[in-house]
Design a protein around this motif. Sequence first.
Motif, PDB file in Angstrom:
ATOM      1  N   ASP A  18      56.450  20.642  35.700  1.00  0.00           N
ATOM      2  CA  ASP A  18      57.010  21.538  34.694  1.00  0.00           C
ATOM      3  C   ASP A  18      58.137  20.835  33.936  1.00  0.00           C
ATOM      4  O   ASP A  18      58.443  19.657  34.181  1.00  0.00           O
ATOM      5  CB  ASP A  18      57.446  22.864  35.317  1.00  0.00           C
ATOM      6  CG  ASP A  18      58.613  22.730  36.301  1.00  0.00           C
ATOM      7  OD1 ASP A  18      59.323  21.698  36.280  1.00  0.00           O
ATOM      8  OD2 ASP A  18      58.824  23.663  37.104  1.00  0.00           O
ATOM      9  N   GLU A  19      58.775  21.552  33.018  1.00  0.00           N
ATOM     10  CA  GLU A  19      59.803  20.927  32.182  1.00  0.00           C
ATOM     11  C   GLU A  19      61.053  20.563  32.973  1.00  0.00           C
ATOM     12  O   GLU A  19      61.886  19.787  32.495  1.00  0.00           O
ATOM     13  CB  GLU A  19      60.169  21.847  31.017  1.00  0.00           C
ATOM     14  CG  GLU A  19      60.722  23.199  31.420  1.00  0.00           C
ATOM     15  CD  GLU A  19      60.992  24.077  30.203  1.00  0.00           C
ATOM     16  OE1 GLU A  19      61.315  23.512  29.137  1.00  0.00           O
ATOM     17  OE2 GLU A  19      60.873  25.309  30.308  1.00  0.00           O
ATOM     18  N   GLU A  20      61.196  21.064  34.192  1.00  0.00           N
ATOM     19  CA  GLU A  20      62.314  20.703  35.052  1.00  0.00           C
ATOM     20  C   GLU A  20      61.968  19.533  35.972  1.00  0.00           C
ATOM     21  O   GLU A  20      62.779  19.129  36.800  1.00  0.00           O
ATOM     22  CB  GLU A  20      62.740  21.916  35.889  1.00  0.00           C
ATOM     23  CG  GLU A  20      63.284  23.076  35.041  1.00  0.00           C
ATOM     24  CD  GLU A  20      63.622  24.303  35.876  1.00  0.00           C
ATOM     25  OE1 GLU A  20      63.197  24.341  37.065  1.00  0.00           O
ATOM     26  OE2 GLU A  20      64.288  25.206  35.348  1.00  0.00           O
ATOM     27  N   GLY A  21      60.743  19.000  35.819  1.00  0.00           N
ATOM     28  CA  GLY A  21      60.330  17.866  36.629  1.00  0.00           C
ATOM     29  C   GLY A  21      59.821  18.237  38.001  1.00  0.00           C
ATOM     30  O   GLY A  21      59.622  17.360  38.845  1.00  0.00           O
ATOM     31  N   ARG A  22      59.588  19.520  38.252  1.00  0.00           N
ATOM     32  CA  ARG A  22      59.079  19.941  39.558  1.00  0.00           C
ATOM     33  C   ARG A  22      57.554  19.963  39.554  1.00  0.00           C
ATOM     34  O   ARG A  22      56.930  20.396  38.582  1.00  0.00           O
ATOM     35  CB  ARG A  22      59.605  21.329  39.916  1.00  0.00           C
ATOM     36  CG  ARG A  22      61.089  21.357  40.272  1.00  0.00           C
ATOM     37  CD  ARG A  22      61.453  22.662  40.955  1.00  0.00           C
ATOM     38  NE  ARG A  22      61.298  23.806  40.077  1.00  0.00           N
ATOM     39  CZ  ARG A  22      61.355  25.073  40.487  1.00  0.00           C
ATOM     40  NH1 ARG A  22      61.533  25.350  41.772  1.00  0.00           N
ATOM     41  NH2 ARG A  22      61.229  26.065  39.626  1.00  0.00           N
ATOM     42  N   VAL A  23      56.968  19.507  40.640  1.00  0.00           N
ATOM     43  CA  VAL A  23      55.511  19.539  40.762  1.00  0.00           C
ATOM     44  C   VAL A  23      55.047  20.988  40.875  1.00  0.00           C
ATOM     45  O   VAL A  23      55.621  21.793  41.613  1.00  0.00           O
ATOM     46  CB  VAL A  23      55.053  18.737  41.998  1.00  0.00           C
ATOM     47  CG1 VAL A  23      53.564  18.955  42.249  1.00  0.00           C
ATOM     48  CG2 VAL A  23      55.339  17.251  41.789  1.00  0.00           C
ATOM     49  N   VAL A  24      54.002  21.300  40.143  1.00  0.00           N
ATOM     50  CA  VAL A  24      53.368  22.618  40.187  1.00  0.00           C
ATOM     51  C   VAL A  24      51.914  22.423  40.592  1.00  0.00           C
ATOM     52  O   VAL A  24      51.231  21.545  40.064  1.00  0.00           O
ATOM     53  CB  VAL A  24      53.435  23.324  38.817  1.00  0.00           C
ATOM     54  CG1 VAL A  24      52.735  24.681  38.876  1.00  0.00           C
ATOM     55  CG2 VAL A  24      54.877  23.485  38.371  1.00  0.00           C
ATOM     56  N   ALA A  25      51.467  23.216  41.540  1.00  0.00           N
ATOM     57  CA  ALA A  25      50.054  23.244  41.915  1.00  0.00           C
ATOM     58  C   ALA A  25      49.487  24.596  41.504  1.00  0.00           C
ATOM     59  O   ALA A  25      50.173  25.622  41.590  1.00  0.00           O
ATOM     60  CB  ALA A  25      49.880  23.032  43.414  1.00  0.00           C
ATOM     61  N   ALA A  26      48.256  24.593  41.040  1.00  0.00           N
ATOM     62  CA  ALA A  26      47.618  25.839  40.618  1.00  0.00           C
ATOM     63  C   ALA A  26      46.168  25.850  41.073  1.00  0.00           C
ATOM     64  O   ALA A  26      45.522  24.806  41.170  1.00  0.00           O
ATOM     65  CB  ALA A  26      47.691  25.982  39.099  1.00  0.00           C
ATOM     66  N   THR A  27      45.667  27.040  41.357  1.00  0.00           N
ATOM     67  CA  THR A  27      44.257  27.228  41.666  1.00  0.00           C
ATOM     68  C   THR A  27      43.700  28.294  40.732  1.00  0.00           C
ATOM     69  O   THR A  27      44.412  29.216  40.321  1.00  0.00           O
ATOM     70  CB  THR A  27      44.028  27.655  43.128  1.00  0.00           C
ATOM     71  OG1 THR A  27      44.646  28.933  43.362  1.00  0.00           O
ATOM     72  CG2 THR A  27      44.607  26.619  44.091  1.00  0.00           C
ATOM     73  N   LEU A  28      42.428  28.167  40.417  1.00  0.00           N
ATOM     74  CA  LEU A  28      41.793  29.078  39.483  1.00  0.00           C
ATOM     75  C   LEU A  28      40.373  29.341  39.939  1.00  0.00           C
ATOM     76  O   LEU A  28      39.616  28.405  40.199  1.00  0.00           O
ATOM     77  CB  LEU A  28      41.787  28.469  38.077  1.00  0.00           C
ATOM     78  CG  LEU A  28      41.053  29.233  36.987  1.00  0.00           C
ATOM     79  CD1 LEU A  28      41.725  30.562  36.702  1.00  0.00           C
ATOM     80  CD2 LEU A  28      40.983  28.385  35.709  1.00  0.00           C
ATOM     81  N   SER A  29      40.010  30.603  40.045  1.00  0.00           N
ATOM     82  CA  SER A  29      38.645  30.981  40.391  1.00  0.00           C
ATOM     83  C   SER A  29      37.886  31.332  39.118  1.00  0.00           C
ATOM     84  O   SER A  29      38.227  32.315  38.449  1.00  0.00           O
ATOM     85  CB  SER A  29      38.633  32.181  41.340  1.00  0.00           C
ATOM     86  OG  SER A  29      37.319  32.680  41.477  1.00  0.00           O
TER      87      SER A  29
END
Length: 338
Positions: A302-313
Amino acid sequence: MNVDWLIRGRDGRLSAYLLSEATVRCRAEHGPGGSWDPPRTVGGDQRLHSVLALGQGPDRYTHLVSWRPTVKAESGLVHSTHFRPDLAALDWNPIGHPDRTGDRTGNPAVAVDAQGRAHVFVRNKGGGVSMIAQKEKGGWGPWSDLKGHDVRGDLAAVTGTSGRVELYAAVPGGVLHWSQEEAGAVPALDEALEASVRPDTLQALATSAESTTLFFTDDSGDVCAWRPGTRPVTLLASAGPGPVRVIRCELDGHDCTLLAQRAASGRVAFAAYPTEEESAGAWWTESGPELPADALLALAEDEEGRVVAATLSPTTGELRVTRRKDEPGIALEAWRAV
């Protein structure tokens, strides 16, 4: 979908792109950890086949490519650009077919060079790979036959730190690799790896100023890493049957490569190691709830440099996200549906 469906846009917001029937929909986050917009159709009313490839360049514009039906039993590739999540994307623009006419030949892949030019790769009817690329002053160049043979599964396109585009493809008994000698050049087939490779498990990542690294699963079920000019390295056993997703990020002050995969348990498994130091080893840690069997997985920052994980069905359309906490290691917030 071909790999990167979770993308941080030019304004810093994360967007998730999903296929919904014959269209592409986009959901954008209002800010890190905030609410998400409802899905919006991308690229107008053009009817599409259920395939989507995405890429992004240094300008952080998102390039989308899909197949559309044309006449009976034939299809053509189309391209759109999404400049910012809060703006409408450009309408789908036809870019042709690698064999001039015919039906779909394979799933496309997209990489964007340092000048912001999209390069679209797709298997052709001869079993090799063809490419079409945007011109520097607008429009598209001609289709180029990159050669190759017996290409199977999804292609892995990547832009190196140099800004030049590379491509990897699985073939029986190995992997083919193409790279550009200079920006704007047609990528040349320069090396082949002999290895047992499962099709549809390839993902490539820029890992240093000189190298990109290809991650793939071999026939024994191990996740392997390969940089052209070296021998492949077995990294760890697969957590599950699906493809591995990778991102380069900073963890505890170190340049690391983070891997994620849907585990056999149905949860998401994570592993990390110092970038290009596969000998350091990596171990899976599972997180979150059990996912539907068709769930897709993506990683971004994200814009703060934190890793984001996402899942989508794709079946239910449910999108779940988590972020890395400000703690040592790979500590994640609770997964939440958005």
